[in-house]
Design a protein around this motif. Structure first.
Motif, short mmCIF file in Angstrom:
data_model
loop_
_atom_site.label_atom_id
_atom_site.label_comp_id
_atom_site.label_asym_id
_atom_site.label_seq_id
_atom_site.Cartn_x
_atom_site.Cartn_y
_atom_site.Cartn_z
N VAL A 1 0.83 -1.21 0.00
CA VAL A 1 0.00 0.00 0.00
C VAL A 1 0.86 1.26 0.00
CG1 VAL A 1 -1.65 1.35 1.36
CG2 VAL A 1 -1.95 -1.12 1.09
N TYR A 2 1.88 1.29 0.84
CA TYR A 2 2.66 2.51 1.01
C TYR A 2 3.81 2.64 0.01
CZ TYR A 2 0.18 4.22 5.05
OH TYR A 2 -0.79 4.73 5.88
N TYR A 3 4.14 1.56 -0.70
CA TYR A 3 5.20 1.63 -1.72
C TYR A 3 4.68 0.98 -3.00
CZ TYR A 3 8.04 2.62 2.39
OH TYR A 3 8.55 3.18 3.55
N PRO A 4 3.66 1.58 -3.61
CA PRO A 4 3.02 0.96 -4.78
C PRO A 4 3.94 0.87 -5.99
CG PRO A 4 2.24 3.20 -4.48
CD PRO A 4 3.04 2.88 -3.26
N HIS A 5 4.99 1.71 -6.04
CA HIS A 5 5.89 1.71 -7.19
C HIS A 5 7.03 0.70 -7.04
CE1 HIS A 5 7.58 4.43 -4.16
NE2 HIS A 5 8.76 4.10 -4.64
N ILE A 6 7.06 -0.03 -5.92
CA ILE A 6 8.16 -0.96 -5.66
C ILE A 6 7.70 -2.40 -5.89
CG2 ILE A 6 9.54 -1.95 -3.76
CD1 ILE A 6 10.02 0.84 -2.76
N VAL A 7 8.59 -3.19 -6.46
CA VAL A 7 8.34 -4.63 -6.64
C VAL A 7 8.63 -5.29 -5.29
CG1 VAL A 7 8.90 -6.69 -7.98
CG2 VAL A 7 9.12 -4.42 -9.03
N VAL A 8 7.59 -5.39 -4.45
CA VAL A 8 7.76 -5.89 -3.09
C VAL A 8 8.05 -7.40 -3.13
CG1 VAL A 8 6.67 -6.16 -0.82
CG2 VAL A 8 6.20 -4.12 -2.20
N PRO A 9 9.11 -7.84 -2.44
CA PRO A 9 9.45 -9.28 -2.45
C PRO A 9 8.27 -10.14 -2.02
CG PRO A 9 11.23 -8.01 -1.47
CD PRO A 9 10.09 -7.05 -1.68
N PRO A 10 8.10 -11.31 -2.63
CA PRO A 10 6.97 -12.19 -2.30
C PRO A 10 7.24 -13.04 -1.07
CG PRO A 10 8.24 -13.18 -4.05
CD PRO A 10 8.90 -11.86 -3.74
N LEU A 11 6.17 -13.54 -0.48
CA LEU A 11 6.28 -14.51 0.61
C LEU A 11 6.40 -15.92 0.02
CD1 LEU A 11 3.51 -13.06 2.96
CD2 LEU A 11 5.97 -13.04 3.41
N PRO A 12 6.96 -16.86 0.76
CA PRO A 12 7.07 -18.23 0.24
C PRO A 12 5.70 -18.89 0.13
CG PRO A 12 7.73 -18.16 2.55
CD PRO A 12 7.55 -16.73 2.11
N GLU A 13 5.63 -19.98 -0.59
CA GLU A 13 4.37 -20.68 -0.82
C GLU A 13 3.79 -21.23 0.47
OE1 GLU A 13 5.24 -23.92 -3.42
OE2 GLU A 13 6.89 -24.65 -2.19
N LYS A 14 2.44 -21.24 0.55
CA LYS A 14 1.76 -21.80 1.73
C LYS A 14 1.55 -23.29 1.59
CE LYS A 14 -0.82 -17.72 3.25
NZ LYS A 14 -2.17 -17.20 3.57
N ARG A 15 1.48 -23.76 0.35
CA ARG A 15 1.34 -25.19 0.08
C ARG A 15 2.35 -25.60 -0.98
NH1 ARG A 15 -3.45 -23.66 1.90
NH2 ARG A 15 -4.65 -25.10 3.21
N ALA A 16 2.89 -26.78 -0.81
CA ALA A 16 3.95 -27.23 -1.71
C ALA A 16 3.43 -27.37 -3.14
CB ALA A 16 4.51 -28.56 -1.23
N GLU A 17 4.16 -26.78 -4.08
CA GLU A 17 3.83 -26.88 -5.49
C GLU A 17 5.02 -27.45 -6.25
OE1 GLU A 17 2.42 -23.22 -7.12
OE2 GLU A 17 1.24 -22.73 -5.36
N PHE A 18 4.75 -28.07 -7.40
CA PHE A 18 5.78 -28.63 -8.28
C PHE A 18 6.65 -29.65 -7.52
CE2 PHE A 18 4.97 -24.24 -9.67
CZ PHE A 18 4.48 -24.50 -10.94
N VAL A 19 5.99 -30.51 -6.73
CA VAL A 19 6.74 -31.50 -5.97
C VAL A 19 6.83 -32.80 -6.76
CG1 VAL A 19 6.10 -30.54 -3.74
CG2 VAL A 19 4.66 -32.29 -4.75
N TRP A 20 7.92 -33.53 -6.58
CA TRP A 20 8.03 -34.85 -7.17
C TRP A 20 7.49 -35.86 -6.17
CZ3 TRP A 20 12.01 -38.07 -5.03
CH2 TRP A 20 12.88 -37.42 -4.17
N HIS A 21 7.25 -37.10 -6.59
CA HIS A 21 6.39 -38.01 -5.84
C HIS A 21 6.87 -38.31 -4.43
CE1 HIS A 21 9.30 -41.20 -6.76
NE2 HIS A 21 8.68 -41.92 -5.85
N LYS A 22 8.19 -38.31 -4.18
CA LYS A 22 8.68 -38.70 -2.85
C LYS A 22 8.43 -37.61 -1.81
CE LYS A 22 12.81 -40.39 -0.45
NZ LYS A 22 12.96 -39.30 0.52
N LEU A 23 8.29 -36.36 -2.26
CA LEU A 23 8.07 -35.26 -1.32
C LEU A 23 6.61 -35.19 -0.90
CD1 LEU A 23 10.21 -32.34 -2.77
CD2 LEU A 23 10.80 -33.93 -0.96
#
Length: 361
Positions: free
Chosen positions: A31-53
């Motif tokens: 909100v306060y820095y709309p012109h900045i590419v604010v770093p993202p938070l990590p994923e909440k659920r695992a994505e792109f996992v292979w079967h053992k994970l």
């Protein structure tokens, strides 16, 4: 922790933060820095996992990975030339209690709600900035390429895991065979040992690979941060166009009143319905419109300046982001390639050792 001469600590060196507090911090920064590419938070659920994970978000390995991701998020903020100086971010790291109350006092949530109309502003902007259109395409392409890379990597990890575990089967076969063939027993036992060591090494290798996958995922989520900057610019452009349209309408009304040619305007219809207004009433309306025009011109000028400042600051941060992205991804992919080369050399060495064992039989 900084200590005074009397031994009293100024700041605490340890405090608790829930994951929701990290989300609050990032929403505030958006909100306060709309012109900045604010770093993202990590994923909440695992994505792109292979079967053992495990895809379970309560899995200890996933929780530890997310903890590392949250730490990386803080390091990104701390290394940003502008965000690192923010008072709320500083308090996030140092204020033990009532941090959320401090953030609430900024009123960021009220401002955040007003941003919702930015979601469909793009369909109403008459003159969109081509640079921001290109930036949206860039973010879409970044997301698409990294998604594809992560999917391929997961498939390769699955296949690689299977290949390594086949070596474990070789190890068991050679060990059992060595008990039957007395003359070849030592050679078979040694070959089986090499196969077992090789098979067991895949777990550490794929764990290291997850580190590189997490680095790719960070930039996958950065794509949405880029689009957030685009949406904010679209909203500003829409507000600017609406202000210009409103100013033009008032100027037209004022001109019609001054010349008496208002037959087809709203004022003209009102006059037809309710009778002719007096010269004094007309003069008062002209004066009111002139004041509104003057105010509108100031507002339009202010929005133009605000827009130019936004574009200037946004592109400076986007260039900083692109430089950071190129450096990070180049480093990660080179390290990944070096790891793959090392892994292949170990595979060659295992089979070389096994060959020597066979040749001695």
């Amino acid at each position: 922790s900084v200590e005074h001469s009397d031994g009293q600590s100024v700041l605490t060196d340890s405090l608790w933060r829930r994951c929701s507090a990290f989300e609050w911090l990032r929403n505030y920064l958006l909100v306060y820095y709309p012109h900045i590419v604010v770093p993202p938070l990590p994923e909440k659920r695992a994505e792109f996992v292979w079967h053992k994970l495990s895809a379970d978000n309560m899995d200890p390995d996933f929780v530890e990975g997310r903890r590392i991701g949250l730490e990386n998020f803080l390091l990104r903020l701390a290394s940003h030339p502008i965000l690192c100086r923010d008072k709320i971010f500083y308090l996030f790291l140092t204020q033990e209690g009532n941090w959320k109350e401090t953030v609430n006092e900024t009123g960021f949530q009220l401002k955040a709600d007003s941003r919702l109309k930015a979601l469909n502003a793009t369909f109403r902007v008459k003159n969109p900035d081509k640079r921001f259109i290109e930036l949206k395409h860039y973010s879409d392409e970044l997301q698409s390429v990294i998604s594809h890379l992560l999917r391929v990597r997961a498939r390769v990890a699955d296949r690689l895991y299977g290949v390594y575990k086949v070596h474990g089967n070789y190890g068991r076969v050679f060990s059992e065979w060595s008990a039957i063939e007395k003359e070849m027993g030592d050679g078979l036992q040694s070959a089986g040992h090499h196969m077992d060591v090789y098979a067991s090494s895949i777990d550490d290798i794929l764990e290291d690979e997850e580190h590189y996958a997490d680095q790719l995922k960070e930039y996958l989520f950065y794509a949405e941060a880029l689009r957030a900057v685009c949406r904010k610019h679209e909203l500003m452009q829409y507000d600017l166009e609406m202000a210009a349209q409103d100013l033009a309408s008032k100027k037209q009304q004022c001109e019609e009143l001054a010349t008496g040619g208002e037959l087809f305007s709203i004022w003209g219809v009102t006059t037809q319905l309710f009778g002719q207004e007096t010269p004094e009433q007309r003069e008062a309306r002209i004066k009111m419109l002139e004041e509104q025009i003057k105010e509108g011109e100031q507002q339009l000028k202010s929005k133009n300046l605000e827009g130019r400042e936004f574009v200037k600051n946004a592109w400076a941060d986007i260039e900083r982001f692109k430089e950071q992205k190129n450096h990070d991804l180049k480093e990660a992919l080179i390290s990944y390639a070096v790891m793959q080369i090392s892994m292949c050399k170990k595979g060659i060495q295992v089979w070389t050792n096994a060959k020597e064992c066979f040749s001695k039989m």
